[in-house]
Design a protein around this motif. Structure first.
Motif, PDB file in Angstrom:
ATOM      1  N   GLU A  35       0.820  -1.209   0.000  1.00 58.61           N
ATOM      2  CA  GLU A  35       0.000   0.000   0.000  1.00 58.61           C
ATOM      3  C   GLU A  35       0.857   1.264   0.000  1.00 58.61           C
ATOM      4  OE1 GLU A  35      -2.848  -0.195   3.163  1.00 58.61           O
ATOM      5  OE2 GLU A  35      -3.805  -1.979   2.324  1.00 58.61           O
ATOM      6  N   GLN A  36       2.120   1.138   0.385  1.00 57.04           N
ATOM      7  CA  GLN A  36       3.015   2.281   0.441  1.00 57.04           C
ATOM      8  C   GLN A  36       4.202   2.037  -0.486  1.00 57.04           C
ATOM      9  OE1 GLN A  36       2.335   5.034   2.311  1.00 57.04           O
ATOM     10  NE2 GLN A  36       0.420   4.040   2.904  1.00 57.04           N
ATOM     11  N   LYS A  37       4.504   2.998  -1.328  1.00 58.95           N
ATOM     12  CA  LYS A  37       5.635   2.859  -2.242  1.00 58.95           C
ATOM     13  C   LYS A  37       6.937   2.669  -1.476  1.00 58.95           C
ATOM     14  CE  LYS A  37       7.933   4.942  -6.226  1.00 58.95           C
ATOM     15  NZ  LYS A  37       8.049   6.111  -7.102  1.00 58.95           N
ATOM     16  N   GLU A  62      -2.764  -1.631 -10.925  1.00 59.01           N
ATOM     17  CA  GLU A  62      -3.975  -1.090 -11.558  1.00 59.01           C
ATOM     18  C   GLU A  62      -4.869  -0.420 -10.517  1.00 59.01           C
ATOM     19  OE1 GLU A  62      -5.732  -4.529 -13.331  1.00 59.01           O
ATOM     20  OE2 GLU A  62      -4.139  -4.737 -14.808  1.00 59.01           O
ATOM     21  N   THR A  63      -4.820  -0.928  -9.289  1.00 53.97           N
ATOM     22  CA  THR A  63      -5.586  -0.356  -8.186  1.00 53.97           C
ATOM     23  C   THR A  63      -4.862   0.890  -7.685  1.00 53.97           C
ATOM     24  OG1 THR A  63      -6.265  -2.579  -7.558  1.00 53.97           O
ATOM     25  CG2 THR A  63      -6.575  -0.840  -5.910  1.00 53.97           C
ATOM     26  N   PRO A  64      -5.561   2.000  -7.540  1.00 51.19           N
ATOM     27  CA  PRO A  64      -4.896   3.223  -7.055  1.00 51.19           C
ATOM     28  C   PRO A  64      -4.250   3.012  -5.683  1.00 51.19           C
ATOM     29  CG  PRO A  64      -7.096   3.714  -7.885  1.00 51.19           C
ATOM     30  CD  PRO A  64      -6.966   2.216  -7.857  1.00 51.19           C
ATOM     31  N   ASN A  65      -3.102   3.659  -5.492  1.00 50.03           N
ATOM     32  CA  ASN A  65      -2.375   3.633  -4.216  1.00 50.03           C
ATOM     33  C   ASN A  65      -1.896   2.244  -3.811  1.00 50.03           C
ATOM     34  OD1 ASN A  65      -2.784   6.465  -3.875  1.00 50.03           O
ATOM     35  ND2 ASN A  65      -4.874   6.002  -3.221  1.00 50.03           N
ATOM     36  N   VAL A  66      -1.650   1.387  -4.792  1.00 47.61           N
ATOM     37  CA  VAL A  66      -1.079   0.068  -4.538  1.00 47.61           C
ATOM     38  C   VAL A  66       0.133  -0.089  -5.444  1.00 47.61           C
ATOM     39  CG1 VAL A  66      -1.471  -2.426  -4.654  1.00 47.61           C
ATOM     40  CG2 VAL A  66      -3.316  -0.924  -3.877  1.00 47.61           C
TER      41      VAL A  66
END
Length: 107
Positions: A35-37, A62-66
């Motif tokens: 979940e966190q870069k 493809e999922t935002p913030n993943v």
């Protein structure tokens, strides 16, 4: 060749039926999600230090913030080998607050 009746076994069975030669070396990609870069980057740095020959790619999901970390291992895709490698990646990803999200063979 027969495989256990679970997700990994079913995928290997489908690959075998599709004509993929499972007793040969393949590039098997194991997918880790974060979940966190910054956490994904920590796994990438760790793998670069302990397994410099492994191909490791970080990219947005493809999922935002993943964030995805794709780890390519050159191996014969046996049931036992896949299960063992997934367990190892699950433990590694968890150390950096991520999780293993399956695998696939690059065709």
């Amino acid at each position: 060749m027969s495989f256990p009746n679970d997700e990994t076994g079913n995928v290997l069975q489908e690959m075998q039926q599709a004509g993929i030669e499972l007793n040969e070396m393949h590039d098997v990609v194991f997918f880790q999600l974060f979940e966190q870069k910054a956490q994904a980057e920590q796994l990438v740095a760790h793998l670069q230090a302990v397994a410099p020959d492994m191909v490791v790619e970080l990219h947005p999901d493809e999922t935002p913030n993943v964030w995805d970390v794709d780890c390519t291992v050159r191996m014969v895709p046996s049931y036992e080998g896949i299960v063992a490698q997934e367990a190892e990646f699950e433990q590694l990803a968890a150390k950096f607050s991520g999780y293993n999200d399956g695998w696939g063979i690059e065709a």
